[in-house]
Design an enzyme around this catalytic site. Sequence first.
Site, PDB file in Angstrom:
ATOM      1  N   CYS A  64       6.864  -1.512  -2.848  1.00 38.23           N
ATOM      2  CA  CYS A  64       5.965  -0.349  -2.777  1.00 38.23           C
ATOM      3  C   CYS A  64       6.475   0.754  -3.693  1.00 38.23           C
ATOM      4  CB  CYS A  64       5.845   0.141  -1.338  1.00 38.23           C
ATOM      5  SG  CYS A  64       5.054  -1.025  -0.214  1.00 38.23           S
ATOM      6  N   GLU A 105      13.694  -1.552   0.514  1.00 37.05           N
ATOM      7  CA  GLU A 105      14.889  -1.505  -0.340  1.00 37.05           C
ATOM      8  C   GLU A 105      14.988  -2.689  -1.299  1.00 37.05           C
ATOM      9  OE1 GLU A 105      17.137   1.083  -0.723  1.00 37.05           O
ATOM     10  OE2 GLU A 105      15.586   2.070   0.472  1.00 37.05           O
ATOM     11  N   GLN A 142      -7.015  -2.432   3.990  1.00 29.49           N
ATOM     12  CA  GLN A 142      -6.138  -1.986   5.064  1.00 29.49           C
ATOM     13  C   GLN A 142      -6.873  -0.999   5.978  1.00 29.49           C
ATOM     14  OE1 GLN A 142      -1.824   0.308   5.643  1.00 29.49           O
ATOM     15  NE2 GLN A 142      -2.924   0.458   3.721  1.00 29.49           N
ATOM     16  N   ASN A 162       9.956  -6.408   3.610  1.00 29.57           N
ATOM     17  CA  ASN A 162       9.722  -5.177   2.858  1.00 29.57           C
ATOM     18  C   ASN A 162      10.846  -4.181   3.141  1.00 29.57           C
ATOM     19  OD1 ASN A 162       7.832  -2.270   3.389  1.00 29.57           O
ATOM     20  ND2 ASN A 162       8.157  -3.106   1.359  1.00 29.57           N
ATOM     21  N   CYS A 180       2.866   3.157   9.179  1.00 32.05           N
ATOM     22  CA  CYS A 180       2.892   4.428   8.442  1.00 32.05           C
ATOM     23  C   CYS A 180       3.681   5.476   9.222  1.00 32.05           C
ATOM     24  CB  CYS A 180       1.477   4.925   8.190  1.00 32.05           C
ATOM     25  SG  CYS A 180       1.421   6.509   7.317  1.00 32.05           S
ATOM     26  N   LYS A 209       1.128  -4.832   9.367  1.00 31.95           N
ATOM     27  CA  LYS A 209       2.369  -4.312   8.794  1.00 31.95           C
ATOM     28  C   LYS A 209       3.010  -3.385   9.817  1.00 31.95           C
ATOM     29  CE  LYS A 209       4.292  -2.293   4.552  1.00 31.95           C
ATOM     30  NZ  LYS A 209       5.050  -1.116   5.029  1.00 31.95           N
ATOM     31  N   PRO A 257       0.820  -1.215   0.000  1.00 32.29           N
ATOM     32  CA  PRO A 257       0.000   0.000   0.000  1.00 32.29           C
ATOM     33  C   PRO A 257       0.850   1.260   0.000  1.00 32.29           C
ATOM     34  CG  PRO A 257       0.155  -0.855   2.224  1.00 32.29           C
ATOM     35  CD  PRO A 257       0.911  -1.820   1.340  1.00 32.29           C
ATOM     36  N   MET A 258       0.361   2.292  -0.666  1.00 35.25           N
ATOM     37  CA  MET A 258       0.987   3.611  -0.632  1.00 35.25           C
ATOM     38  C   MET A 258      -0.121   4.652  -0.591  1.00 35.25           C
ATOM     39  SD  MET A 258       4.205   3.367  -3.262  1.00 35.25           S
ATOM     40  CE  MET A 258       4.675   5.071  -2.975  1.00 35.25           C
ATOM     41  N   GLU A 259      -0.254   5.293   0.538  1.00 36.88           N
ATOM     42  CA  GLU A 259      -1.326   6.264   0.734  1.00 36.88           C
ATOM     43  C   GLU A 259      -1.221   7.422  -0.261  1.00 36.88           C
ATOM     44  OE1 GLU A 259      -4.602   8.302   2.151  1.00 36.88           O
ATOM     45  OE2 GLU A 259      -3.983   6.211   2.331  1.00 36.88           O
TER      46      GLU A 259
END
EC number: 1.3.1.-
Length: 322
Positions: A224, A202, A68, A200, A98, A139, A7-9
């Site tokens: 992501c 790099e 999410q 998750n 986040c 997460k 996910p990326m807000e």
Amino acid sequence: MRVVLGPMEGVLDHLMRQILTEINDYDLCVTEFVRVIDQVLPDHVFHRLCPELMQGSQTTSGVPVHVQLLGQEPHWMAENAIRAAELGARGIDLNFGCPAKMVNKSKGGAALLQHPELIHSVVKACRDAVPANIPVSAKIRLGWENPEDCFEIVDAIQSAGANELTVHARTKQGGYKASEIKWEYINKIRERFSIPLIANGEIWNFEDGQRCIETTGVDSLMVCRGAFNIPNLGNMVKHNHTPMVWSDVVDLLIYYSKFEMKGDKGLYYPNRVKQWFAYLRQSYPEANELFREIRTFNKAAPIVEHIQRYRDELQSRQSQVA
């Protein structure tokens, strides 16, 4: 190997999920977060952030999509998890990672890393609330500041009954600095706990993915930011494909123009395509020239016209070279 589109807000909405799952072999997607405070949210909020709920909780290419949730109140998190499940969610993912200041200021996301007991309460409330056949995952980052805190956090999540855990291998204070990545902590977590893990942080190419797997002992990976830098990153990581060539990226930008958000007054594409360029420019130097041509436009038509003209000129140059 399993590769998840994370996910990326404000970036990875349902239209981007549709495009990226069409051109990559992703195993799972996670939505932008549904912000939970002190009520059960109306159905339209869930459908806006996850319209895939109306098509079996999957993208048009058949990739499952989990909803999410982000919040800190166990009761209301559980009530909204129930509603998401009733609307057809295949899985519930809980955001404790986040790092955004506005989110943390309101005691959401990574702010909860400082309170493992509250994380436990939220996870347990959600796990107890939804049917057993619907996975509840979480997460996290390694901690707020000290990566050693990850063990207490993971214990809180596992003991609450979560089915899976994604670990972003940096602390909140580590931000997105490459120098702050600590994959070795995921390996330590794997050795101490039995909860299935997704690694998750790099992972920018096939080699990074392989090093991450070797270091962590985990063969499920989440990408992501890199998925926007190089649109076929999922296949690069999973199948060792070469990066998408620039001319194909240009075609993808034109294809993206065919999508539009209802009720956005035609502003969706101009805003989002410029946002996408911010990522593309990090991997494709050619993107700078095209971005300079379109950055002052605020309507879709002139942007698409310029991109199409650029593509025609690019094809002409390529044919002359050939």
